[in-house]
Structures are given as C-alpha cells and as structure tokens.
Design a protein around this motif. Structure first.
Motif, PDB file in Angstrom:
ATOM      1  N   VAL A 152       0.855  -1.184   0.000  1.00  0.00           N
ATOM      2  CA  VAL A 152       0.000   0.000   0.000  1.00  0.00           C
ATOM      3  C   VAL A 152       0.893   1.237   0.000  1.00  0.00           C
ATOM      4  O   VAL A 152       1.939   1.268   0.661  1.00  0.00           O
ATOM      5  N   ALA A 153       0.489   2.235  -0.765  1.00  0.00           N
ATOM      6  CA  ALA A 153       1.276   3.469  -0.867  1.00  0.00           C
ATOM      7  C   ALA A 153       0.341   4.650  -1.094  1.00  0.00           C
ATOM      8  O   ALA A 153      -0.715   4.519  -1.719  1.00  0.00           O
ATOM      9  N   ASP A 154       0.749   5.785  -0.556  1.00  0.00           N
ATOM     10  CA  ASP A 154       0.009   7.035  -0.755  1.00  0.00           C
ATOM     11  C   ASP A 154       0.671   7.783  -1.908  1.00  0.00           C
ATOM     12  O   ASP A 154       1.745   8.360  -1.762  1.00  0.00           O
ATOM     13  N   LYS A 155       0.032   7.762  -3.072  1.00  0.00           N
ATOM     14  CA  LYS A 155       0.561   8.392  -4.275  1.00  0.00           C
ATOM     15  C   LYS A 155      -0.224   9.662  -4.591  1.00  0.00           C
ATOM     16  O   LYS A 155      -1.315   9.868  -4.041  1.00  0.00           O
ATOM     17  N   PRO A 156       0.301  10.509  -5.471  1.00  0.00           N
ATOM     18  CA  PRO A 156      -0.425  11.750  -5.807  1.00  0.00           C
ATOM     19  C   PRO A 156      -1.828  11.497  -6.327  1.00  0.00           C
ATOM     20  O   PRO A 156      -2.745  12.284  -6.054  1.00  0.00           O
ATOM     21  N   GLN A 157      -2.029  10.392  -7.062  1.00  0.00           N
ATOM     22  CA  GLN A 157      -3.368  10.130  -7.595  1.00  0.00           C
ATOM     23  C   GLN A 157      -4.310   9.519  -6.574  1.00  0.00           C
ATOM     24  O   GLN A 157      -5.527   9.520  -6.761  1.00  0.00           O
ATOM     25  N   GLY A 158      -3.767   8.975  -5.477  1.00  0.00           N
ATOM     26  CA  GLY A 158      -4.610   8.394  -4.437  1.00  0.00           C
ATOM     27  C   GLY A 158      -3.901   7.302  -3.670  1.00  0.00           C
ATOM     28  O   GLY A 158      -2.680   7.132  -3.771  1.00  0.00           O
ATOM     29  N   ILE A 159      -4.666   6.522  -2.888  1.00  0.00           N
ATOM     30  CA  ILE A 159      -4.121   5.404  -2.127  1.00  0.00           C
ATOM     31  C   ILE A 159      -4.082   4.181  -3.045  1.00  0.00           C
ATOM     32  O   ILE A 159      -5.115   3.705  -3.515  1.00  0.00           O
ATOM     33  N   SER A 160      -2.872   3.671  -3.288  1.00  0.00           N
ATOM     34  CA  SER A 160      -2.669   2.560  -4.207  1.00  0.00           C
ATOM     35  C   SER A 160      -2.444   1.269  -3.420  1.00  0.00           C
ATOM     36  O   SER A 160      -1.557   1.216  -2.559  1.00  0.00           O
ATOM     37  N   ARG A 268       3.565  -8.843 -12.558  1.00  0.00           N
ATOM     38  CA  ARG A 268       2.273  -9.541 -12.593  1.00  0.00           C
ATOM     39  C   ARG A 268       1.498  -9.155 -11.335  1.00  0.00           C
ATOM     40  O   ARG A 268       1.700  -9.723 -10.258  1.00  0.00           O
ATOM     41  N   ARG A 269       0.600  -8.204 -11.509  1.00  0.00           N
ATOM     42  CA  ARG A 269      -0.052  -7.620 -10.340  1.00  0.00           C
ATOM     43  C   ARG A 269      -1.389  -7.008 -10.724  1.00  0.00           C
ATOM     44  O   ARG A 269      -1.686  -6.830 -11.912  1.00  0.00           O
ATOM     45  N   VAL A 270      -2.172  -6.676  -9.698  1.00  0.00           N
ATOM     46  CA  VAL A 270      -3.393  -5.886  -9.853  1.00  0.00           C
ATOM     47  C   VAL A 270      -3.288  -4.697  -8.902  1.00  0.00           C
ATOM     48  O   VAL A 270      -3.002  -4.883  -7.713  1.00  0.00           O
ATOM     49  N   GLU A 271      -3.492  -3.511  -9.419  1.00  0.00           N
ATOM     50  CA  GLU A 271      -3.439  -2.302  -8.594  1.00  0.00           C
ATOM     51  C   GLU A 271      -4.846  -1.757  -8.406  1.00  0.00           C
ATOM     52  O   GLU A 271      -5.549  -1.483  -9.388  1.00  0.00           O
ATOM     53  N   ILE A 272      -5.222  -1.583  -7.151  1.00  0.00           N
ATOM     54  CA  ILE A 272      -6.511  -0.984  -6.792  1.00  0.00           C
ATOM     55  C   ILE A 272      -6.218   0.375  -6.186  1.00  0.00           C
ATOM     56  O   ILE A 272      -5.565   0.467  -5.141  1.00  0.00           O
ATOM     57  N   THR A 273      -6.669   1.438  -6.842  1.00  0.00           N
ATOM     58  CA  THR A 273      -6.355   2.793  -6.403  1.00  0.00           C
ATOM     59  C   THR A 273      -7.623   3.557  -6.070  1.00  0.00           C
ATOM     60  O   THR A 273      -8.532   3.642  -6.892  1.00  0.00           O
ATOM     61  N   VAL A 274      -7.661   4.072  -4.849  1.00  0.00           N
ATOM     62  CA  VAL A 274      -8.757   4.967  -4.443  1.00  0.00           C
ATOM     63  C   VAL A 274      -8.325   6.374  -4.866  1.00  0.00           C
ATOM     64  O   VAL A 274      -7.425   6.970  -4.293  1.00  0.00           O
ATOM     65  N   LEU A 275      -8.982   6.893  -5.883  1.00  0.00           N
ATOM     66  CA  LEU A 275      -8.529   8.128  -6.519  1.00  0.00           C
ATOM     67  C   LEU A 275      -8.928   9.367  -5.739  1.00  0.00           C
ATOM     68  O   LEU A 275     -10.048   9.459  -5.213  1.00  0.00           O
ATOM     69  N   ARG A 276      -8.018  10.307  -5.698  1.00  0.00           N
ATOM     70  CA  ARG A 276      -8.316  11.612  -5.125  1.00  0.00           C
ATOM     71  C   ARG A 276      -9.234  12.372  -6.074  1.00  0.00           C
ATOM     72  O   ARG A 276      -8.890  12.595  -7.232  1.00  0.00           O
ATOM     73  N   GLN A 277     -10.370  12.799  -5.584  1.00  0.00           N
ATOM     74  CA  GLN A 277     -11.292  13.578  -6.412  1.00  0.00           C
ATOM     75  C   GLN A 277     -10.922  15.041  -6.423  1.00  0.00           C
ATOM     76  O   GLN A 277     -11.148  15.762  -7.388  1.00  0.00           O
ATOM     77  N   LEU A 278     -10.309  15.526  -5.321  1.00  0.00           N
ATOM     78  CA  LEU A 278      -9.902  16.918  -5.212  1.00  0.00           C
ATOM     79  C   LEU A 278      -8.408  16.956  -5.028  1.00  0.00           C
ATOM     80  O   LEU A 278      -7.831  16.201  -4.253  1.00  0.00           O
ATOM     81  N   GLN A 279      -7.760  17.869  -5.747  1.00  0.00           N
ATOM     82  CA  GLN A 279      -6.323  18.062  -5.637  1.00  0.00           C
ATOM     83  C   GLN A 279      -6.054  19.347  -4.873  1.00  0.00           C
ATOM     84  O   GLN A 279      -6.838  20.285  -4.934  1.00  0.00           O
ATOM     85  N   PRO A 280      -4.936  19.404  -4.137  1.00  0.00           N
ATOM     86  CA  PRO A 280      -4.643  20.633  -3.373  1.00  0.00           C
ATOM     87  C   PRO A 280      -4.415  21.824  -4.267  1.00  0.00           C
ATOM     88  O   PRO A 280      -4.050  21.691  -5.421  1.00  0.00           O
TER      89      PRO A 280
END
Length: 280
Positions: A152-160, A268-280
C-alpha cells in the motif's frame, strides 16, 4: 567681352559658391541655442521650486479646491512639506523601525481564524478519509503477515493497493483464488462508505500467452483479471458500480525488470487505487 563684364561674372560665381556657408552658420547657431537651453534646464532653481510647491499646496488646501474631501499634500490642512521631518514624525518612524512586525501583523489577515471554504472543507474530509484508509490497510497487512503479497502506498493520484498475482490467481488464469476472498471482502468494507472512485488495473509481464491458454494475449488476461475483482465487489459485496472503473494494461507499465524472474513476478499484479477527487 568687356573687362567690367568679366569682373561681374567672377563676382557672381564666387557668391554662388559661398552660399552654403550661410546654411552652415544657421545650423551652428541653432545647435548652440539648443545646447544653451539644455544647460539652462539642467540647473534646478531650488528657490523657484519651493515657491511652486507651496503655491500648489495652498491651492489644494483651499475650501474651494477640486479635492474637497482631501487635506492637501500634507497630513493636515495648511501643512507644508519640509525636507527634514519633525521630531514627532521622526519618532514615529523610529518606533516603526524598532517594531516592524506591528504593522505587518495588522495588515496581514490571520489565516488560522479565517473560515474554510466549501472546497477546503471537502478536501480536508477527503484527505482524512484517505489517511484512515491507508492506516487500516497497513495494519491489516501487518496483522495477517501479508507484506510479501500486498503493498500500500500514498501516491499523488490516491491510495494505491498492489496485490501480487500469486495471491489472487493461478498462473495464466483470471479466476480468483478462494484465499483472496477475505482480503477483498475487507477492502470492500472499507470502500463501501467512500464517496470516491476506485480504479482497478490489471498488469502482466512480457512473456507471451501459451498456445493452450483460454486468453488471446496479455491484454485480454490483464483485463479479465481486473474484471474478476470488479465482479467480486459488485456481485458479492454489492458495492455501487458508479464508484468503480477497470482497465487492463498487459506489460506496458512494468514496475520491475522483465529480464529477471523477480522483476517479472513484480510486474504480474493488480493495482486498486482509491482516486483523489480533489487536488490541493
């Protein structure tokens, strides 16, 4: 031709040749006048300047002045502008220099007391929800000893959330393993109350699909794997389909070196990303 006529012709020829000197003399005279004027303008008569300043100042201070609401060029009516400030003004200036922060504190608004806008409130709520999601998933990975299977990682686009294919699928297959159901159910419970879009992306290595595979190529395999997880969330967990999207990228977005077994396994992976709807 007579001697008198010859003398007259010589005089007229000489006069014609010397006419350019008249034009030249006029030019030199004009240049001299120009430089004299420039020199005269370069010297400022301080006495005349003070007289003009006071005259303008008294005009602005009159009751019938155009600036009816003004107090003239000075702070008070009738005040003259002096080259050296008074003791009072100088004292005030010294106070301002000793405490420069006093004016800046008055002029600068206090952002801490400023009420948040609606967008700022929404952004703060979003970030708090994402941080809570990150903490819960991290704790779940540690409690179930899944550090080698889930990242799990906190990326600019969201939580991956990255899940290894060994944790989800058999080799070359897109059907979910039974052991993956508890983890996916845990994620579904976290996604249920989120008002954000969840992106599911399938990825493979660069090894071509075998001849006996039910899938045409890695594009189809990666897309079917992402779709299997999406179906789990929608069909079994009854999550809102409006909050999901999926895609398959085959081997076009590797995170490891496809020349090594470890790198291919990482790809070989699947990435599930909760996307940020609002950017700073």
């Amino acid at each position: 031709m007579s001697r008198r006529s010859k003398r007259r012709a010589k005089r007229e020829t000489a006069d014609h040749r010397d006419r350019w000197m008249i034009t030249y003399a006029d030019l030199i005279t004009l240049l001299l006048i120009f430089f004299v004027i420039m020199y005269a303008m370069s010297n400022l008569d301080t006495g005349k300047y003070d007289v003009v300043t006071q005259s303008l100042q008294s005009t602005f201070n009159k009751s019938n002045s155009i600036l009816e609401l003004g107090n003239g060029l000075g702070d008070t009516p009738g005040q003259t502008i002096s080259k050296t400030p008074s003791a009072q003004v100088q004292g005030e200036s010294d106070d301002k220099q000793e405490n420069p922060a006093s004016d800046s504190e008055k002029d600068t608004p206090d952002d801490t007391n400023r009420p948040l806008t609606e967008r700022e409130e929404q952004f703060r709520t979003q970030e708090q929800e994402l941080q809570n999601l990150f903490n819960v998933i991290t704790q779940y990975i540690e409690d179930n000893k899944l550090e080698n299977q889930i990242y799990v990682a906190d990326k600019p686009q969201g939580i991956s959330i990255t899940l290894s294919d060994r944790f989800l699928f058999d080799q070359g297959q897109a059907a979910l393993k039974k052991d993956a159901a508890p983890t996916l159910s845990k994620l579904a419970s976290l996604f249920r109350n989120l008002q954000m879009v969840v992106s599911i992306e399938g990825h493979t290595d660069n090894v071509p699909i075998g001849a006996n595979s039910t899938y045409k190529d890695n594009w189809e395999l990666s897309g079917e794997r992402a779709l299997s997880i999406l179906r789990f969330f929608l069909d079994k967990e009854k999550l809102d389909p409006d909050h999901f999207q999926y895609a398959g990228y085959a081997d076009t977005r590797p995170t490891g070196d496809n020349k090594t077994p470890a790198g291919r396994q990482k790809n070989r992976r699947v990435e599930i990303t909760v996307l940020r709807q609002l950017q700073p």
